[in-house]
Design a protein around this motif. Structure first.
Motif, short mmCIF file in Angstrom:
data_model
loop_
_atom_site.label_atom_id
_atom_site.label_comp_id
_atom_site.label_asym_id
_atom_site.label_seq_id
_atom_site.Cartn_x
_atom_site.Cartn_y
_atom_site.Cartn_z
N ILE A 65 49.43 39.79 52.01
CA ILE A 65 50.58 39.14 51.37
C ILE A 65 50.71 39.66 49.94
CG2 ILE A 65 51.47 36.93 50.49
CD1 ILE A 65 50.22 35.61 52.98
N ASN A 66 49.59 39.81 49.24
CA ASN A 66 49.62 40.36 47.87
C ASN A 66 50.16 41.78 47.87
OD1 ASN A 66 48.75 40.08 44.96
ND2 ASN A 66 47.59 41.89 45.55
N LEU B 296 38.54 37.27 40.53
CA LEU B 296 39.86 37.51 41.11
C LEU B 296 40.84 36.43 40.66
CD1 LEU B 296 41.83 38.93 43.02
CD2 LEU B 296 40.78 37.71 44.94
N GLN B 297 40.41 35.17 40.71
CA GLN B 297 41.26 34.07 40.27
C GLN B 297 41.64 34.21 38.80
OE1 GLN B 297 39.01 30.57 41.28
NE2 GLN B 297 39.04 31.02 43.47
N LEU B 298 40.67 34.60 37.97
CA LEU B 298 40.93 34.79 36.54
C LEU B 298 41.93 35.93 36.32
CD1 LEU B 298 40.29 34.17 33.56
CD2 LEU B 298 38.39 35.79 33.71
N GLY B 299 41.75 37.03 37.05
CA GLY B 299 42.66 38.17 36.93
C GLY B 299 44.09 37.78 37.26
N ILE B 300 44.27 36.96 38.30
CA ILE B 300 45.62 36.52 38.68
C ILE B 300 46.19 35.56 37.65
CG2 ILE B 300 46.94 35.26 40.43
CD1 ILE B 300 44.99 36.44 42.52
N ALA B 301 45.34 34.66 37.12
CA ALA B 301 45.80 33.73 36.09
C ALA B 301 46.27 34.47 34.83
CB ALA B 301 44.68 32.75 35.74
N VAL B 302 45.53 35.51 34.44
CA VAL B 302 45.92 36.34 33.28
C VAL B 302 47.24 37.04 33.57
CG1 VAL B 302 45.30 38.39 31.92
CG2 VAL B 302 43.57 36.65 32.42
N ASN C 274 52.28 35.76 41.91
CA ASN C 274 50.89 35.54 41.54
C ASN C 274 50.48 34.08 41.65
OD1 ASN C 274 49.92 38.19 40.99
ND2 ASN C 274 51.04 38.22 39.06
N VAL C 275 51.41 33.16 41.36
CA VAL C 275 51.13 31.73 41.54
C VAL C 275 50.83 31.44 43.01
CG1 VAL C 275 52.16 29.42 41.49
CG2 VAL C 275 52.41 30.93 39.51
N VAL C 276 51.63 32.01 43.91
CA VAL C 276 51.42 31.81 45.35
C VAL C 276 50.04 32.32 45.76
CG1 VAL C 276 52.19 32.50 47.67
CG2 VAL C 276 53.88 31.87 45.92
#
Length: 209
Positions: A27-28, A86-92, A186-188
């Protein structure tokens, strides 16, 4: 044949830990392919850049990427673990997109470049590490082959979805559409990762048909 390939693909996506990271990863990939349709000219148009300016930015991106890949990613992953990294990278990436969407300053765009490159590298590398780490050793070739097929599907569906974004989103959001769409994507992905946390599961063998 084609039936065997799709049967192998189904085994991967229905596998407990591997299936979840594979679906999120694909999906990404679809989202990333779709945003290329929006980003091809939006940066140059928004900031009034000439082709040689884009060349300078591209070179800078490559140099930052080299540094990030050499030092930063491994250090952060070692401290936080792959999933949290990975979660941090997407949040940034979400934060960077929202800032970019609300500014027309080329200086802020350039200042955000290290964060943009770092988050992109972290996301790509952590997805690869998590995927390969969850493949049962004896099923490596089959799982990688199925991933290749899924990536091909994403490369086809991504631009089609991107075309819809260009037709329906860009007329309303204009030159900020890429940043807003990327933030939404990125939120999804972040919500999916948080819902599936932790992704790690025992390396059970893929079911034989």
């Amino acid at each position: 044949g084609g039936g065997g390939a799709f049967a192998g693909m189904w085994k991967v996506v229905s596998h407990q830990g591997l299936g979840r990271i594979t679906i999120i990863k694909i999906i990404n990939s679809t989202f990333v392919a779709a945003t290329f349709a929006l980003s091809s000219t939006s940066t140059a148009d928004k900031y009034g850049l000439e082709p040689h300016h884009m060349g300078y930015l591209s070179t800078s991106n490559s140099l930052i990427s080299l540094f990030v890949q050499s030092f930063a990613v491994a250090t952060v992953a070692k401290r936080l673990g792959e999933e949290r990294c990975l979660q941090l990278g997407i949040a940034v990436a979400i934060l960077q997109c929202l800032i970019e969407a609300n500014t027309h300053s080329i200086y802020i765009y350039v200042a955000l470049m290290p964060f943009r490159v770092m988050s992109s590298n972290v996301i790509t590398q952590m997805f690869e590490i998590l995927f390969t780490d969850m493949i049962p050793p004896e099923e490596g070739a089959a799982a990688l082959g199925s991933l290749g097929l899924l990536k091909s599907i994403a490369r086809v569906s991504g631009p089609l979805y991107g075309g819809l974004l260009v037709g329906y989103v860009q007329p309303h959001m204009g030159l900020n559409s890429r940043a807003f769409v990327e933030a939404g994507h990125n939120v999804v992905i972040l919500l999916m990762l948080l819902a599936c946390f932790p992704l790690h599961a025992p390396k059970a063998k893929l079911k034989k048909e």
